[in-house]
Design a protein around this motif. Structure first.
Motif, PDB file in Angstrom:
ATOM      1  N   THR A   1      -5.174  -2.684   2.753  1.00 34.20           N
ATOM      2  CA  THR A   1      -6.567  -2.236   2.762  1.00 34.20           C
ATOM      3  C   THR A   1      -7.094  -2.184   1.326  1.00 34.20           C
ATOM      4  OG1 THR A   1      -5.783   0.056   2.764  1.00 34.20           O
ATOM      5  CG2 THR A   1      -6.402  -0.880   4.889  1.00 34.20           C
ATOM      6  N   ALA A   2      -8.411  -2.311   1.194  1.00 39.71           N
ATOM      7  CA  ALA A   2      -9.030  -2.399  -0.135  1.00 39.71           C
ATOM      8  C   ALA A   2      -8.720  -1.171  -0.983  1.00 39.71           C
ATOM      9  CB  ALA A   2     -10.535  -2.585   0.008  1.00 39.71           C
ATOM     10  N   ASP A   3      -8.554  -0.012  -0.348  1.00 36.26           N
ATOM     11  CA  ASP A   3      -8.265   1.213  -1.110  1.00 36.26           C
ATOM     12  C   ASP A   3      -6.768   1.336  -1.452  1.00 36.26           C
ATOM     13  OD1 ASP A   3      -7.204   1.719   1.370  1.00 36.26           O
ATOM     14  OD2 ASP A   3      -8.380   3.530   1.762  1.00 36.26           O
ATOM     15  N   GLY A   4      -6.012   0.316  -1.077  1.00 40.45           N
ATOM     16  CA  GLY A   4      -4.589   0.331  -1.424  1.00 40.45           C
ATOM     17  C   GLY A   4      -3.755   1.316  -0.610  1.00 40.45           C
ATOM     18  N   LYS A   5      -4.338   1.820   0.457  1.00 44.68           N
ATOM     19  CA  LYS A   5      -3.633   2.856   1.211  1.00 44.68           C
ATOM     20  C   LYS A   5      -2.639   2.283   2.226  1.00 44.68           C
ATOM     21  CE  LYS A   5      -5.179   6.776   3.797  1.00 44.68           C
ATOM     22  NZ  LYS A   5      -6.297   7.650   4.061  1.00 44.68           N
TER      23      LYS A   5
ATOM     24  N   ILE B   1      -1.433   6.557  17.556  1.00 45.46           N
ATOM     25  CA  ILE B   1      -1.765   5.763  16.369  1.00 45.46           C
ATOM     26  C   ILE B   1      -2.896   6.442  15.592  1.00 45.46           C
ATOM     27  CG2 ILE B   1      -2.705   3.554  15.559  1.00 45.46           C
ATOM     28  CD1 ILE B   1      -1.249   2.214  17.920  1.00 45.46           C
ATOM     29  N   ASP B   2      -3.905   6.894  16.310  1.00 43.72           N
ATOM     30  CA  ASP B   2      -5.015   7.612  15.656  1.00 43.72           C
ATOM     31  C   ASP B   2      -4.488   8.790  14.857  1.00 43.72           C
ATOM     32  OD1 ASP B   2      -6.771   5.853  16.802  1.00 43.72           O
ATOM     33  OD2 ASP B   2      -7.427   7.210  18.397  1.00 43.72           O
ATOM     34  N   LYS B   3      -3.571   9.528  15.477  1.00 45.01           N
ATOM     35  CA  LYS B   3      -3.005  10.719  14.843  1.00 45.01           C
ATOM     36  C   LYS B   3      -2.229  10.342  13.572  1.00 45.01           C
ATOM     37  CE  LYS B   3      -0.239  14.471  16.229  1.00 45.01           C
ATOM     38  NZ  LYS B   3       0.989  14.560  16.964  1.00 45.01           N
ATOM     39  N   LEU B   4      -1.435   9.286  13.698  1.00 45.17           N
ATOM     40  CA  LEU B   4      -0.627   8.851  12.546  1.00 45.17           C
ATOM     41  C   LEU B   4      -1.523   8.421  11.383  1.00 45.17           C
ATOM     42  CD1 LEU B   4       2.136   8.018  11.255  1.00 45.17           C
ATOM     43  CD2 LEU B   4       1.749   5.754  12.241  1.00 45.17           C
ATOM     44  N   LEU B   5      -2.539   7.624  11.698  1.00 48.81           N
ATOM     45  CA  LEU B   5      -3.420   7.134  10.629  1.00 48.81           C
ATOM     46  C   LEU B   5      -4.143   8.297   9.951  1.00 48.81           C
ATOM     47  CD1 LEU B   5      -4.935   3.880  12.214  1.00 48.81           C
ATOM     48  CD2 LEU B   5      -2.964   4.107  10.690  1.00 48.81           C
ATOM     49  N   ALA B   6      -4.508   9.309  10.743  1.00 46.30           N
ATOM     50  CA  ALA B   6      -5.194  10.466  10.174  1.00 46.30           C
ATOM     51  C   ALA B   6      -4.259  11.274   9.285  1.00 46.30           C
ATOM     52  CB  ALA B   6      -5.754  11.347  11.293  1.00 46.30           C
ATOM     53  N   GLU B   7      -2.975  11.288   9.631  1.00 44.38           N
ATOM     54  CA  GLU B   7      -1.966  12.034   8.859  1.00 44.38           C
ATOM     55  C   GLU B   7      -1.721  11.417   7.485  1.00 44.38           C
ATOM     56  OE1 GLU B   7       1.956  12.206  10.623  1.00 44.38           O
ATOM     57  OE2 GLU B   7       1.079  13.249  12.358  1.00 44.38           O
ATOM     58  N   CYS B   8      -1.892  10.104   7.407  1.00 44.39           N
ATOM     59  CA  CYS B   8      -1.589   9.396   6.162  1.00 44.39           C
ATOM     60  C   CYS B   8      -2.735   9.593   5.180  1.00 44.39           C
ATOM     61  CB  CYS B   8      -1.383   7.901   6.428  1.00 44.39           C
ATOM     62  SG  CYS B   8       0.058   7.556   7.432  1.00 44.39           S
ATOM     63  N   LYS B   9      -2.552  10.542   4.275  1.00 40.72           N
ATOM     64  CA  LYS B   9      -3.647  10.899   3.365  1.00 40.72           C
ATOM     65  C   LYS B   9      -3.638   9.997   2.136  1.00 40.72           C
ATOM     66  CE  LYS B   9      -4.989  14.432   5.866  1.00 40.72           C
ATOM     67  NZ  LYS B   9      -6.115  14.222   6.761  1.00 40.72           N
TER      68      LYS B   9
ATOM     69  N   GLY C   1       0.821  -1.201   0.000  1.00 38.49           N
ATOM     70  CA  GLY C   1       0.000   0.000   0.000  1.00 38.49           C
ATOM     71  C   GLY C   1       0.858   1.256   0.000  1.00 38.49           C
ATOM     72  N   LYS C   2       0.189   2.389  -0.123  1.00 38.60           N
ATOM     73  CA  LYS C   2       0.913   3.662  -0.150  1.00 38.60           C
ATOM     74  C   LYS C   2       1.705   3.841   1.146  1.00 38.60           C
ATOM     75  CE  LYS C   2       0.053   8.597  -0.869  1.00 38.60           C
ATOM     76  NZ  LYS C   2      -0.988   9.636  -0.772  1.00 38.60           N
ATOM     77  N   TYR C   3       1.116   3.384   2.235  1.00 42.56           N
ATOM     78  CA  TYR C   3       1.806   3.453   3.518  1.00 42.56           C
ATOM     79  C   TYR C   3       2.002   2.040   4.062  1.00 42.56           C
ATOM     80  CZ  TYR C   3       0.475   8.330   3.221  1.00 42.56           C
ATOM     81  OH  TYR C   3       0.305   9.620   2.789  1.00 42.56           O
ATOM     82  N   LYS C   4       3.254   1.652   4.186  1.00 39.72           N
ATOM     83  CA  LYS C   4       3.541   0.352   4.792  1.00 39.72           C
ATOM     84  C   LYS C   4       3.858   0.598   6.268  1.00 39.72           C
ATOM     85  CE  LYS C   4       7.490  -2.149   4.443  1.00 39.72           C
ATOM     86  NZ  LYS C   4       8.535  -3.057   3.937  1.00 39.72           N
ATOM     87  N   LEU C   5       3.011   0.068   7.131  1.00 33.35           N
ATOM     88  CA  LEU C   5       3.241   0.224   8.570  1.00 33.35           C
ATOM     89  C   LEU C   5       3.813  -1.073   9.112  1.00 33.35           C
ATOM     90  CD1 LEU C   5      -0.230   1.803   9.563  1.00 33.35           C
ATOM     91  CD2 LEU C   5       1.846   2.980   8.787  1.00 33.35           C
TER      92      LEU C   5
END
Lengths: 447, 163
Positions: free
Chosen positions: B117-121, B155-163, B81-85
């Motif tokens: 994730t299904a949206d590839g994010k 974690i919430d903050k990080l996930l929200a940052e990843c657009k 995905g765009k963001y690999k965590l």
């Protein structure tokens, strides 16, 4: 994480300003590169330099504790091409000191490596930096540029006839590259599979040339040792255990972090510096030297001092100085299961006893943890470790075996309870609360 | 004439040249780890053709480069995905919530380890020791950015940052 507390700080004197004190001018302001200048201007002999390091009884800080001066003296004098390599592939679970050394004071490692190059007659060095710490690798590259621009690296350093250049090599996620010959293979652009020894790197190292490899903390200590004299450094610690040492304290303490203390400091004192046990809970066990070191029960470790000899006498290893603290909320079977998975995952696969044995250990511990253990499993685990230890090219097989043997030895009743009752002695809710994750934030959502 | 490494941008090739210069002239292969990282940065992941292109540029056998790409954990041999965590769940981190942080991310994103994730994010990975156990829970974003003390709020903050 910045340094919190020290006794007789030496290596960490430069950490006071956190991320604001790492650059060349800060290092020079606190006396940095003065030892390199002194060595070059006085044309100190290589033998005198190595003798001074030997006097300090500095022992390798990466885990094995081999005397550094002795290692340097193994380098053949006549060889035309030699290398100095720094091992910052810090991936032993529990260890995080080298990351902070390069983050807050990269130039002490650089100066130590240049001096090592002078001592062993090498013209080129590499620092192998752990893959997961890219930001630290970038900082080290920046520090190298500073040192090069100031004439501390390159041809004819500070107008002398000594030339040395230094580069950073970035890893990309392989624990085995912390093994020194696996690391050399990796710099050569190959899989990081350890080499059979002998020959040792001092004779056949990087690109087949004589090579000295030391840990980051070992190199970082060199300028300080030369500044205060080998004997004064030795006297900071205990006989045969010279100097100060960084301890990475993790797990169930109030203030996890790096602590620099003299060798021989009581474990109880280190625990107190780390803020004591989290939530005031009771200490259950400590792994005193990184995940490969045998675990020690609370009553044993509380009597130890933090030095190679005391920890060895208690039946474990000081290793890299990674102190993993576990309280009464920990299920020892689950803890071992995770460690065993790690060695299974990271075995490079070239030696059969390790490749097969590490997976076997993990699968057996896994079934005990998941209520499918058999009465004969504990004997089986010990037998598998018998067939791994000392039977492979490198020490990863032993590193996988030590936790298994020591966890079973000291916490046998917990394993037996798991096998007999198909569940854990420690209540799952107690275990869950132990990490502090869910209580840390009142506003956060729940899982 | 088309070279096999034409698929890599000139910027990537320039960055690879800088890595090659760190090693003795007859040891170009030493730069393969860095070169693969640079290629992965450009392409998002390492297809066999990309690995072959790197090998060709460094004058080494494609299989030798593939051995390296498949040996080290942080090379992605499949699209991510765009963001690999990557969350460390090893023992020292687990004692301070590493496993629970991973559980939390799984629940938030509705995926398990090694899923996207299904949206590839987002892609989620389980990590081994990152050498930052004092900062647990610890996560890596796209291999290069380390995030410390990842409790629910962070974690919430990080996930929200990843657009």
């Amino acid at each position: 994480m910045a340094l919190i507390d020290t006794i007789n700080p030496l290596l960490t004197t430069g950490w006071a300003k956190g991320d604001a004190g790492w650059s060349l001018k800060d290092y020079e302001a606190r006396g940095g590169y003065a030892q390199l200048k002194r060595i070059l201007s006085s044309k100190m002999s290589q033998d005198d330099l190595i003798a001074e390091v030997k006097k300090s009884v500095l022992r390798g800080r990466g885990g094995a504790g081999f005397p550094t001066g002795l290692k340097w003296s193994f380098m053949p004098k006549a060889a035309p091409e030699k290398y100095v390599v720094c091992n910052t592939d810090e991936g032993e679970p529990g260890t995080f000191k080298d990351r902070d050394l390069l983050r807050f004071d990269p130039h002490s490692t650089i100066e130590g490596m240049i001096i090592a190059g002078y001592a062993v007659g090498a013209k080129r060095g590499y620092n192998y930096i752990h893959g997961e710490i890219f930001e630290i690798y970038q900082r080290f590259e920046e520090a190298l540029d500073q040192a090069r621009a100031a004439g501390y690296l390159g041809n004819n350093i500070l107008g002398s006839d000594f030339s040395f250049d230094l580069f950073a090599h970035h890893g990309w996620g392989a624990y085995i590259c912390g093994e020194e010959t696996g690391l050399l293979e990796s710099i050569e652009g190959k899989k990081g599979q350890p080499r059979f020894k002998p020959p040792f790197p001092a004779n056949f190292g990087l690109y087949g040339k004589p090579t000295t490899i030391n840990n980051t903390e070992t190199f970082a200590a060199i300028p300080f040792i030369l500044g205060m004299g080998g004997e004064a450094y030795l006297n900071l610690g205990k006989p045969n255990n010279g100097g100060t040492k960084l301890f990475s304290v993790s797990g169930h303490v109030n203030r996890p972090g790096n602590y620099e203390v003299p060798m021989g400091t009581p474990f109880a004192k280190l625990l107190e510096m780390a803020g004591g046990m989290r939530g005031g809970r009771k200490l259950k066990a400590v792994i005193p030297g990184g995940s490969s070191a045998p675990v020690l029960p609370a009553d044993v470790v509380m009597e130890c001092t933090m030095d190679y000899d005391s920890i060895a006498k208690a039946g474990s290893m000081l290793g890299s100085g990674a102190v993993i603290v576990m309280d009464e909320t920990v299920c020892m079977v689950k803890a071992l299961e995770r460690l065993s998975y790690f060695y299974f995952e990271e075995s490079c696969g070239q030696c059969t006893p390790c490749r097969e044995g590490s997976g076997w250990l993990y699968r057996v511990v896994h079934r005990i943890e998941h209520g499918e253990g058999r009465p004969e499993d504990l004997d089986l685990l010990n037998r598998v470790t018998d067939n791994m230890m000392g039977k492979t090219i490198c020490a990863l097989a032993d590193a996988a075996a030590f936790p298994v043997r020591s966890f079973i030895k000291h916490f046998k009743s917990e394993f037996e309870y798991h096998i007999e009752h198909k569940k854990c002695l420690v209540d799952p809710d107690v275990q869950r609360a132990g990490s502090g994750f869910f209580s840390a934030s009142a506003t956060a959502g729940t899982v | 004439m088309n070279n096999q490494y034409d698929m890599l941008s000139s910027e990537s090739l320039r960055r690879i040249d800088r890595e090659v210069a760190k090693y003795p002239a007859d040891q170009k292969q030493s730069a393969v780890m860095a070169a693969l990282v640079i290629a992965q940065d450009e392409k998002g992941w390492l297809a066999k053709e990309t690995i072959a292109a790197v090998a060709s540029y460094l004058g080494m056998a494609p299989i030798a480069a593939y051995e390296v790409a498949s040996f080290y954990n942080m090379y992605d041999l499949n699209p991510v995905g765009k963001y690999k965590l990557t969350v460390c769940t090893n023992l020292p981190c687990a004692l301070s919530g590493g496993v629970h942080a991973a559980d939390y991310v799984k629940q938030k994103l509705g995926i398990d380890f090694n899923e996207t994730t299904a949206d590839g994010k987002f892609t989620l990975k389980e990590g081994e020791c990152m050498g930052a156990c004092g900062d647990a829970p610890v996560m890596l974003v796209n291999n290069k950015r380390m995030c410390s003390f990842m409790l629910p709020e962070q974690i919430d903050k990080l996930l929200a940052e990843c657009k």
